[in-house]
Design an enzyme around this catalytic site. Sequence first.
Site, short mmCIF file in Angstrom:
data_model
loop_
_atom_site.label_atom_id
_atom_site.label_comp_id
_atom_site.label_asym_id
_atom_site.label_seq_id
_atom_site.Cartn_x
_atom_site.Cartn_y
_atom_site.Cartn_z
N TYR A 139 4.87 -9.08 3.54
CA TYR A 139 3.74 -8.28 3.03
C TYR A 139 3.24 -7.31 4.09
O TYR A 139 3.05 -6.11 3.81
CB TYR A 139 2.61 -9.20 2.58
N LYS A 193 3.25 -3.08 3.97
CA LYS A 193 2.07 -2.24 4.13
C LYS A 193 2.18 -1.33 5.35
O LYS A 193 1.60 -0.23 5.37
CB LYS A 193 0.81 -3.11 4.21
#
Length: 266
Positions: free
Chosen positions: A153, A157
């Site tokens: 994750y 990002k």
Amino acid sequence: MEAGKTYTLITGGSAGIGLELARLFARDGHNLILVARTQSDLDAAKNELTAQGVDVVTIAKDLFDPDAPFELYQEVNDQYIVEILVNDAGQGEYGLFKDTDIDRELDIIQLNICSLVTLTKLFLPNMLERGEGSILNVSSIAGKTPGPWQSVYHGTKAFVQSFTEALRSELKEEGIVVTALLPGATDTDFFNKANMEDSKAVQDKDKLSDPAKVAKDGYDALLADKDKVISGFKNKMMMAAANVMPESNVADMMKKQQEPVSKDKQ
């Protein structure tokens, strides 16, 4: 297609930060195209937002599917003019990388990176042709730090943040606004979907950001043509501290913050 009628398209627009952004756009008279996986959630959002006197179009689409962004564009482009694109949809997966499910992580890469890039690639030429348009990418402070227990994750990002800043530079003379919104831990369904309820980072619900305040920060930044906004004083201070620390120390700090309350549960 009604001449001159424009829309704001929001992925992940039926809940969380996406829905709060939709409320802000609707309040200011923007017609909306809301995209999410579940039609019942979209219907509930539409029922609320149409009361603001704007047109609300809902499209149930699973952006985990690599074909979905292309299908979405074809469906939308044939009927509507998208003036503002909000890439909000995103998910995570909690756990040590050695233990997590690679299929789930590849889906997250598809959603967080590939669908965002594809939709931006497809809608941007129309904006350039008109000489105006805006793109708001929901990034995260996770993109500014290594993220043990959420390594994929955080990596996605970091891509979103770098991509957004590069795109803004490319388009700054073209009349297109490109802005990144960087929330921290926010009180949405993200943690439930990421199987992250045992993480120390989310145990104290009072410390989670209000999604309405996060959305307002992003909305105001977009209207002000800012390159990015870190939402929340606490998150700004955290990023300032991280910027002066060695990355290995930042990674260790994040590992302690995100590890389970009891490792025995793992």
